[in-house]
Design an enzyme around this catalytic site. Structure first.
Site, mmCIF file in Angstrom:
data_model
loop_
_atom_site.group_PDB
_atom_site.id
_atom_site.type_symbol
_atom_site.label_atom_id
_atom_site.label_comp_id
_atom_site.label_asym_id
_atom_site.label_seq_id
_atom_site.Cartn_x
_atom_site.Cartn_y
_atom_site.Cartn_z
ATOM 1 N N ARG A 52 46.558 31.113 15.894
ATOM 2 C CA ARG A 52 45.319 31.087 16.685
ATOM 3 C C ARG A 52 45.173 29.755 17.418
ATOM 4 O O ARG A 52 44.348 29.613 18.312
ATOM 5 C CB ARG A 52 44.101 31.404 15.807
ATOM 6 C CG ARG A 52 42.863 31.698 16.591
ATOM 7 C CD ARG A 52 41.770 32.527 15.883
ATOM 8 N NE ARG A 52 41.793 32.531 14.457
ATOM 9 C CZ ARG A 52 41.414 31.508 13.673
ATOM 10 N NH1 ARG A 52 40.954 30.406 14.225
ATOM 11 N NH2 ARG A 52 41.476 31.611 12.362
ATOM 12 N N TYR A 103 32.236 38.731 40.938
ATOM 13 C CA TYR A 103 32.857 39.684 40.024
ATOM 14 C C TYR A 103 31.785 40.270 39.094
ATOM 15 O O TYR A 103 31.003 39.523 38.508
ATOM 16 C CB TYR A 103 33.967 39.008 39.221
ATOM 17 C CG TYR A 103 34.563 39.944 38.220
ATOM 18 C CD1 TYR A 103 35.267 41.065 38.647
ATOM 19 C CD2 TYR A 103 34.374 39.757 36.865
ATOM 20 C CE1 TYR A 103 35.780 41.966 37.737
ATOM 21 C CE2 TYR A 103 34.893 40.651 35.940
ATOM 22 C CZ TYR A 103 35.601 41.750 36.386
ATOM 23 O OH TYR A 103 36.099 42.647 35.494
ATOM 24 N N ASP A 174 36.494 30.593 40.166
ATOM 25 C CA ASP A 174 37.355 31.733 39.842
ATOM 26 C C ASP A 174 38.350 31.896 40.996
ATOM 27 O O ASP A 174 37.963 32.247 42.109
ATOM 28 C CB ASP A 174 36.473 32.982 39.672
ATOM 29 C CG ASP A 174 37.264 34.196 39.208
ATOM 30 O OD1 ASP A 174 38.467 34.274 39.513
ATOM 31 O OD2 ASP A 174 36.669 35.084 38.564
ATOM 32 N N LYS A 199 45.602 40.150 37.167
ATOM 33 C CA LYS A 199 45.732 40.531 38.566
ATOM 34 C C LYS A 199 47.043 39.968 39.157
ATOM 35 O O LYS A 199 48.096 40.306 38.688
ATOM 36 C CB LYS A 199 44.489 40.095 39.332
ATOM 37 C CG LYS A 199 43.158 40.395 38.580
ATOM 38 C CD LYS A 199 42.849 41.876 38.498
ATOM 39 C CE LYS A 199 41.672 42.195 37.571
ATOM 40 N NZ LYS A 199 40.432 41.479 37.829
HETATM 41 C C1 LIG Z 1 39.261 41.169 37.071
HETATM 42 C C2 LIG Z 1 38.523 39.920 37.349
HETATM 43 C C3 LIG Z 1 37.927 39.182 36.312
HETATM 44 C C4 LIG Z 1 37.963 39.646 34.865
HETATM 45 O O1 LIG Z 1 39.250 39.630 34.348
HETATM 46 P P1 LIG Z 1 39.803 40.597 33.180
HETATM 47 O O2 LIG Z 1 41.202 40.165 33.030
HETATM 48 O O3 LIG Z 1 39.611 42.007 33.659
HETATM 49 O O4 LIG Z 1 38.970 40.340 31.963
HETATM 50 C C5 LIG Z 1 37.283 38.008 36.647
HETATM 51 N N1 LIG Z 1 37.190 37.586 37.924
HETATM 52 C C6 LIG Z 1 37.728 38.283 38.948
HETATM 53 C C7 LIG Z 1 37.609 37.769 40.344
HETATM 54 C C8 LIG Z 1 38.409 39.470 38.703
HETATM 55 O O5 LIG Z 1 38.936 40.160 39.720
#
Ligand SMILES: *Cc1c(COP(=O)(O)O)cnc(C)c1O
Length: 366
Positions: A52, A103, A174, A199
């Protein structure tokens, strides 16, 4: 195993670094690729005793991503685990400034904090730099996405991070949509970069993973340590297999992104002339294009049902092109138009993508 990132070799371009980093030291007969280490515990008296707290596969991914973003990375179980780690920095009763459409997991997170009276939330139009700066007075955290999901609005990151710093406000950016190949928020003054590695970074729609990156400064290291402790104690840690797959995907990020961005630019131009499209949103960067269509929400759903090459599914950043009407998700903010389709452009042949999409769009006004 080491938790210390190796030197980032800034003389090498990002494309070379993402191929080269996160590998084992050169040992005759040793493996060339990154190790996939499946263990919960380690022999005593080493630098890490329990999984962890650390894992060599995590370290490999963190070395590569940290170098690309120009900081020190932490891998987490998902993008939302990374979001939650950043929000854990917000003091109880603190104030957060967020885009009025971002998001939807972030929008739902701040709404829940607000409902619990655990935080004050100020929602701003991120394209209005003056309005965002005015909202920073007395705030604790500025949350930014640029371009935003799914309206693709662009914020002046450099001006906003500078204004936040002057007021002692922490800035999180982000960077999921841009990836470090298109935008490096730490160089623009951000305190922490957030990624959904689900992504583009991993790129094949086959795993969930998240990451945070902090600058290699004294303040950045202190923040990194708080976030690392959160990861260890909160316990929602990344699986080594997912991390290994994400690093494998990261090796081709430059190739995938180049093709996806070229496809998106070509499609955005053609979409502007399609009779069923009432508005195209494309910031001139990245591989996401949003369109508004004739026929309202039902028209948008008809388009999704009519494609054969494009996949009707949520998410983005994989090799395959995906589309969906965002407002079908209950958490999507009402600032997003009901008839908006988000097109996450993949790496297929652009003519195949256009023929399929343009025929589906012909069905919008049916
Ligand atoms: C998909 C996404 C998230 C969340 O990520 P997960 O891996 O699905 O938990 C956060 N910010 C953006 C811009 C996203 O496209």
């Amino acid at each position: 195993m080491t938790d210390e990132p190796r030197p980032p070799r800034p003389d090498l371009t990002p494309a070379t670094r993402l191929v080269a980093l996160g590998r084992e030291p050169v040992v005759p007969g040793g493996q060339v690729g990154a190790p996939l280490v499946l263990t919960s515990t380690y022999h005593a008296d080493g630098p890490v005793s329990y999984a962890r707290s650390g894992n060599p596969t995590w370290s490999a991914f963190e070395e590569a991503l940290g170098s690309l973003e120009g900081g020190e990375a932490l891998v987490l179980a998902s993008g939302m685990a990374a979001v939650a780690a950043v929000f854990s920095l917000l003091p109880h009763g603190g104030t957060v400034v967020v885009p009025d459409a971002a998001y939807n997991g972030v929008m739902a997170t701040v709404s829940a904090l607000e409902a619990d009276t655990a935080a004050t939330v100020r929602r701003v139009d991120v394209t209005d730099t003056g309005a965002v700066v005015a909202a920073l007075e007395g705030a604790d955290l500025l949350w930014l996405e640029s371009p935003t999901n799914p309206l693709l609005e662009v914020a002046d990151l450099e001006a906003l991070t500078a204004a936040a710093r002057e007021r002692g406000v922490l800035t999180a950016v982000d960077n999921t949509f841009s990836t470090p190949l298109l935008q490096r928020p730490l160089e623009l003054g951000a305190d922490v970069v957030v990624h959904s590695a689900t992504k583009y970074l991993s790129g094949h729609s086959d795993l969930l993973l998240g990451a945070l990156v902090t600058p290699a400064t004294a303040d950045g290291r202190a923040l990194h340590e708080r976030l690392r402790r959160h990861r260890q104690l909160h316990g929602g840690v990344a699986g080594p297999m997912e991390t290994w797959l994400a690093l494998r995907g990261l090796r081709t990020l430059h190739l995938r992104l180049e093709r996806a961005c070229a496809n998106a630019a070509a499609l955005a131009e053609r979409l502007a002339d399609h009779p069923a499209v009432t508005r195209v949103r494309y910031p001139g960067i990245g591989a996401i294009v949003s369109v508004e269509v004739l026929g309202g929400p039902a028209g948008a759903e008809r388009v999704c049902a009519a494609t054969e090459v494009w996949v009707h599914a949520t998410s983005l950043g994989g090799v395959e092109s995906l589309l969906e009407r965002r407002r079908r998700h209950p958490d999507e903010p009402a600032t997003v138009p009901e008839d908006l389709l988000r097109l996450a452009v993949g790496v297929e042949d652009v003519e195949d993508l256009w023929r399929d999409l343009s025929a589906a769009l012909d069905r919008a006004a049916d």
